[in-house]
Motif scaffolding. Structure first.
Motif, mmCIF file in Angstrom:
data_model
loop_
_atom_site.group_PDB
_atom_site.id
_atom_site.type_symbol
_atom_site.label_atom_id
_atom_site.label_comp_id
_atom_site.label_asym_id
_atom_site.label_seq_id
_atom_site.Cartn_x
_atom_site.Cartn_y
_atom_site.Cartn_z
ATOM 1 N N LEU A 75 39.961 27.488 27.106
ATOM 2 C CA LEU A 75 40.113 28.908 27.452
ATOM 3 C C LEU A 75 40.305 29.750 26.188
ATOM 4 N N ASP A 76 41.150 29.266 25.278
ATOM 5 C CA ASP A 76 41.327 29.964 23.984
ATOM 6 C C ASP A 76 39.976 30.157 23.299
ATOM 7 N N GLN A 77 39.251 29.058 23.229
ATOM 8 C CA GLN A 77 37.962 29.103 22.540
ATOM 9 C C GLN A 77 36.988 30.040 23.261
ATOM 10 N N GLY A 78 37.076 29.998 24.602
ATOM 11 C CA GLY A 78 36.217 30.896 25.385
ATOM 12 C C GLY A 78 36.504 32.344 25.041
ATOM 13 N N TRP A 79 37.799 32.676 24.925
ATOM 14 C CA TRP A 79 38.168 34.050 24.589
ATOM 15 C C TRP A 79 37.699 34.397 23.176
ATOM 16 N N ALA A 123 31.806 34.985 30.684
ATOM 17 C CA ALA A 123 32.733 35.834 29.923
ATOM 18 C C ALA A 123 33.705 36.530 30.869
ATOM 19 N N ALA A 124 33.189 36.997 32.001
ATOM 20 C CA ALA A 124 34.059 37.676 32.971
ATOM 21 C C ALA A 124 35.064 36.685 33.544
ATOM 22 N N THR A 125 34.633 35.448 33.781
ATOM 23 C CA THR A 125 35.548 34.418 34.278
ATOM 24 C C THR A 125 36.665 34.168 33.267
ATOM 25 N N VAL A 126 36.290 34.082 31.974
ATOM 26 C CA VAL A 126 37.297 33.868 30.931
ATOM 27 C C VAL A 126 38.285 35.024 30.919
ATOM 28 N N ARG A 127 37.781 36.252 31.016
ATOM 29 C CA ARG A 127 38.679 37.409 31.007
ATOM 30 C C ARG A 127 39.660 37.335 32.169
ATOM 31 N N SER A 128 39.164 36.954 33.335
ATOM 32 C CA SER A 128 40.082 36.928 34.472
ATOM 33 C C SER A 128 41.062 35.756 34.346
ATOM 34 N N ARG A 129 40.627 34.630 33.787
ATOM 35 C CA ARG A 129 41.544 33.492 33.582
ATOM 36 C C ARG A 129 42.610 33.814 32.537
ATOM 37 N N ILE A 130 42.235 34.637 31.543
ATOM 38 C CA ILE A 130 43.197 35.063 30.526
ATOM 39 C C ILE A 130 44.244 35.975 31.149
ATOM 40 N N GLY A 131 43.846 36.684 32.212
ATOM 41 C CA GLY A 131 44.797 37.556 32.894
ATOM 42 C C GLY A 131 44.519 39.029 32.691
ATOM 43 N N LEU A 132 43.323 39.358 32.228
ATOM 44 C CA LEU A 132 42.979 40.772 32.093
ATOM 45 C C LEU A 132 42.653 41.333 33.468
ATOM 46 N N PRO A 133 43.160 42.511 33.762
ATOM 47 C CA PRO A 133 42.880 43.057 35.090
ATOM 48 C C PRO A 133 41.399 43.415 35.196
ATOM 49 N N GLY A 134 40.794 43.052 36.305
ATOM 50 C CA GLY A 134 39.421 43.470 36.547
ATOM 51 C C GLY A 134 39.447 44.425 37.714
#
Lengths: 562, 450
Positions: free
Chosen positions: B227-231, B242-253
């Motif tokens: 996940l780190d690497q994905g970000w 990329a959108a999946t990574v953002r949501s897994r990181i916890g960014l609000p969509g």
């Protein structure tokens, strides 16, 4: 999960975010195991294969582990199915009407520990209604909804009083479940033969096989079932193995003869009077004494009769020369008495002679007293004064005899009139004895007597007596209870002094009475002598009573008019 | 938006309760006794007066036809929501003894309903106007860039910690205990990456989770690294991932997918709670679209999330998907009618298909723990101390997850089946299957297992 990592790259995604020089091409469990080993020890101690620079080793390890983790998860396969359980036979009873099923969910949701407790307020106590709900559902022959069975079994686990009703309602599926969950083992113990159908006397071979080889609980269940069907066959079964049974078991088996006890049982019981075990002897004697025509009853009649007589000379005669009963208690407990079940050693604090007398009178047929005491009726006999403080002992023994022999005319005589002053206070006959005596009377007469008692003495002593009355309470009894509660309220006391009776009323009052109670649910004006706030609490108690009655009426409707 | 004829079941009403105590208290009030002047309107309003301990009865009113879920108002002092009076009144209404007749709402109920609906209309108008002029776009972009920088710093720091850990060996993680992870999780909160923080916190619990912990710890470390690497390399990823990574990181969509109108069957609803937050998950299945969607709703500790949808009902509504490849999450848009009984079940698959589908879903989202699936014709079967769902017509089986084995719902499932095949909806993943709802063989309503 049976995890079989698949070497094929088709099953494993190549995570775009993990560009890696490490072994996407390597495969299988051994590679993963190597990664775990390196990870445990640390890359400073062990370098993962295919990595040259020690500095990059941790990242390379994480890259490889990420690929392997996703590959392992993606390549997972289902396991082999274990041996299936035998499916349960279909329940042919009709399903519950939907409204009744919803009600059951609510009743079961209200279990102890399912929330905070405290003052009960005006809301009904749902778990107290479960027994009645079950009884009605069972009378109507409905099948339990399968998904409700776990909650039903949990409820029955905590409350032995509702177990038989729950198990009857839950049906064979509950026993099927109980075999899978140790928490519900009690269901298997409670059900005769663990739910299997018991063989009866029409299947002598199976019956004898189970009797010879069965577990103790199975044998007790078998004996009870056979006895209910064919009293003689059960006795023969028992007689066949009697000598080889253990003493505790003999006692339990002997108990089964209470069902359908008759003169035909006398020879067997007479033999049991010579049993090695004192408890067995005592039980056999007790059973024989409940058979007024038995030889033992005759011997006891003779002994008891010689102790009790009319005495016209003794002491001060009553007004109009009323005769007095004179009592001459036995001076010794001879071997014959002991053989007939009289316990020789008195409990601490009791005189030996009165102890023996009590046992003799208790075991003697009540029919002997009228001829012996001048042809008087039981009423007249009980009314006679008894000399030298023997009244308590004598009346107490008669009470036990009346209960044992289920004699309504003696019960009536010993109960006396409900309005009599001594009925409410300490008299010759205690409240506990009165409750037992009431049990020998018909349903209506019982209710009437208790209603009269409450009208005369109020509620504080009535709890025990109410417990033996049939539910729902007959009209006059219900009205007497409500009137008494109303009087208690007007007297200014707090309702919790009557919480026991109030709780009984919620469960036992006829739901039709709800209408008459409406007037009591308002908060009354505070009177001068009332305890502070009592009026509000009474209103709340009556509200709860009315609500509960309404709920019981609804339950009845849901189950009987689907 | 009419309500008549559609009654909820007691279970459905009780599902709205914020906690066990309320459920119990509400059940007790679900009888005619304390209620007076109770009634309901064609428009979906239910009202009544409930006698409490005081001299004035409480005024309780519920709007069941509101497009955002049932709304409650009660004059009682309870801070529970809905309060026991609202639950009791709904139970009374759900019962069939005619205790809540149709009628004209009294003024006090009518006022509240009207005020509420007006506010809802105003808000909708405001939202429509607001979205046209959403603040200062330049400022919003600067805020987003600033946050991305913070997350990048956090992810880099986390990478450093993971490599340090692997350098020293996982065996030492057991010795160092929980404090290390707590501190790292706090750093991730500071970095505004709540998804990373939650994963780090879970890492901390693994060393004490029993046999096999090193394997689980390595797996989770590796996925966290992924996940780190994905970000850090999100610019190089395809849009969906990329959108999946953002949501897994916890960014609000924001749920910006096109609205899909369907008859959505409520498959399951269950809550998980920690000390600060109650999370409610609601699984829906679209009758026409065949899509399975997840609605999330949150409540502060001790309060039930506001959205509540009774299992087994369908609602005619629009759903919009959140971004991210392989993501099930959606937002509930407009509702066109109140929920009504479904009359259909989701189509099911066999055990092998369910496992394969999870494997395929990992392609889009390698962090996926489990995937919603309906199993058709499976038999709950004991397997030593464990339980599995075995194909009725085959030899394959899925084990239940450890959590599912200890839930009381397991026994409702076993009782429902009685050794015969049932249809089961649940979550299927690498830990096994977690059953949430079941339907009996033949006719019969959905039975909730969670």
């Amino acid at each position: 999960m049976t995890s079989s990592p698949v070497p094929a790259s088709a099953a494993a995604p190549a995570p775009a975010s993990a560009p890696t020089s490490a072994s996407t091409e390597a495969s299988g469990g051994s590679h993963w195991e190597e990664l775990v080993t390196v990870a445990l020890l640390g890359t400073t101690r062990r370098t993962p294969s295919g990595v040259t620079s020690r500095r990059d080793a941790p990242t390379a390890l994480l890259d490889a582990a990420a690929v392997e983790t996703v590959r392992r998860r993606a390549g997972m396969r289902p396991g082999r199915a274990a041996a299936r359980v035998e499916p349960v036979a279909e329940d042919t009873r009709p399903p519950l009407p939907p409204a009744a099923a919803r009600r059951l969910t609510m009743l079961l949701a209200d279990r102890p520990g399912a929330g905070s407790s405290g003052r009960r307020g005006a809301a009904p106590d749902l778990k107290e209604l479960l027994p009645q709900w079950l009884a009605t559902a069972n009378r109507q022959g409905f099948a339990a909804p399968p998904q409700a069975l776990p909650a039903l079994l949990d409820a029955a686990r905590g409350r032995t009083d509702i177990r038989p009703a729950v198990l009857a309602f839950a049906g064979p599926r509950a026993l099927w479940l109980a075999r899978l969950n140790a928490d519900w083992r009690f269901a298997l113990r409670a059900a005769p033969g663990g739910g299997a159908v018991l063989p009866g006397s029409e299947e002598p071979e199976r019956m004898h096989a189970l009797w010879e080889e069965g577990l103790f609980a199975e044998r007790v269940a078998l004996l009870a079932a056979v006895r209910a069907q064919d009293a003689g066959a059960a006795r023969d079964l028992l007689a066949g193995t009697w000598a080889s049974e253990r003493a505790e078991d003999r006692l339990m088996f002997l108990d089964s003869l209470r069902t359908g006890l008759s003169a035909a049982d006398e020879p067997f019981l007479e033999r049991a009077l010579a049993d090695r075990s004192r408890n067995v002897r005592a039980t056999a004697a007790e059973l024989l004494s409940a058979l007024p025509g038995s030889a033992l009853a005759g011997r006891m009649a003779e002994r008891a009769g010689s102790c009790v007589a009319i005495d016209r000379t003794h002491g001060t005669p009553g007004p109009h020369g009323t005769p007095t009963i004179a009592v001459e208690a036995p001076h010794e407990c001879d071997a014959g008495m002991e053989r007939d079940g009289v316990v020789a050693k008195a409990p601490a604090g009791r005189g030996e002679r009165s102890w023996w007398l009590g046992q003799l009178v208790e075991a003697a047929p009540l029919g002997i007293w009228s001829p012996r005491l001048g042809g008087r009726t039981p009423q007249e006999i009980v009314a006679l004064p008894v000399a030298d403080d023997w009244q308590g002992e004598l009346h107490g023994a008669w009470c036990r005899a009346a209960v044992r022999q289920r004699d309504p005319s003696w019960s009536r005589a010993l109960l006396g009139t409900p309005g009599a002053p001594e009925a409410g206070g300490p008299g010759a006959v205690s409240l506990a004895e009165r409750a037992k005596l009431l049990g020998t009377l018909g349903v209506e007469e019982r209710a009437e007597w208790v209603a009269g008692f409450i009208a005369a003495h109020g509620l504080s002593e009535a709890f025990q007596l109410l417990g033996v009355c049939a539910v729902p309470w007959a009209g006059p009894l219900g009205r007497a209870v409500v009137d008494a509660l109303n009087i208690a309220r007007d007297a200014g006391s707090y309702p919790w002094s009557f919480s026991g009776v109030m709780g009984l009323a919620e469960r036992c009052l006829d739901p039709a009475e709800a209408v008459r109670l409406e007037g009591l649910t308002a908060v009354p004006d505070e009177s001068e002598n009332a305890a502070p706030g009592a009026g509000g609490y009474w209103a709340e108690s009556f509200q709860r009573l009315v609500t509960t009655l309404r709920l019981r009426a609804a339950i009845q409707t849901e189950l009987t008019h689907p | 938006m009419t309500q008549q004829g559609v009654r909820w079941t007691a279970d459905q009403v009780l599902a709205l309760a914020p906690d066990t105590a309320s459920r119990k208290a509400g059940s007790k009030l679900g009888a005619a006794g304390p209620w007076s002047e109770a009634g309901s309107s064609e428009e979906g309003t239910v009202w009544g007066l409930c006698r409490g301990s005081g001299s004035k009865p409480y005024r309780t009113v519920i709007d069941i036809a509101d497009s955002t879920g049932p709304a409650y108002k009660c004059s009682c002092p309870s801070r529970k929501f809905p309060c026991k009076h609202a639950l009791g009144l709904l139970l009374l209404w759900a019962g069939e003894d005619g205790a809540v007749p149709k009628g004209q709402a009294p003024d006090w109920a009518e006022e509240w309903i009207e005020g509420r609906r007006k506010r809802a209309d105003d808000k909708r108008a405001e939202d429509a106007a607001g979205s046209a002029s959403a603040g200062d776009p330049a400022a919003a972009r600067r805020r987003a860039e600033r946050r991305a920088e913070l997350i990048t710093a956090g992810a880099s720091e986390l990478e450093q910690r993971l490599t340090d850990l692997l350098r020293g060996g996982l065996a030492s993680a057991e010795r160092r205990g929980y404090g290390l992870w707590e501190e790292t999780a706090a750093r991730m909160v500071d970095a505004q990456a709540p998804g990373l923080a939650a994963r780090v916190r879970e890492l901390g619990a693994i060393p004490s989770s029993g046999p096999g912990w090193p394997v689980r710890l390595l797996e989770e470390c590796a996925l966290l690294h992924l996940l780190d690497q994905g970000w850090l390399r999100r610019a190089a990823l395809p849009d969906g991932l990329a959108a999946t990574v953002r949501s897994r990181i916890g960014l609000p969509g924001s749920a910006d997918g096109p609205p899909v109108r369907d008859r959505w069957l409520v498959l399951a609803q269950y809550d998980t709670a920690d000390s600060r937050l109650t999370t409610r998950r609601i699984w829906l299945y679209g009758a026409e679209s065949g899509r399975t969607a997840l609605l999330l709703s949150y409540g502060a500790a001790g309060r039930a999330p506001e959205l509540a949808l009774p299992v087994g009902l369908t609602l005619d509504a629009e759903l919009s998907a959140y971004p991210g490849a392989g993501q099930s999450r959606a937002a509930l848009g407009e509702r066109f009618a109140a929920p009504e009984p479904a009359g259909f079940r989701p189509p099911g698959v066999d055990v092998a298909r369910a496992v394969a589908e999870y494997g395929e879903a990992l392609r889009d989202d390698p962090w996926l723990e489990s995937r919603p699936v309906t199993l058709a014709r499976v038999i709950p079967t004991p397997d030593g101390d464990d339980w599995q769902l075995a194909d009725a017509d085959g030899e394959l089986a899925l084990p239940l997850t450890p959590a599912a084995r200890s839930r009381s719902g397991l026994w409702r499932l076993v009782a429902l089946s009685g050794g015969a095949p049932v249809t089961v909806f649940g979550e299927c993943g690498h830990r096994g299957f977690s059953p949430l709802t079941a339907w009996p063989q033949g006719a019969g309503e959905a039975v909730t297992l969670c």
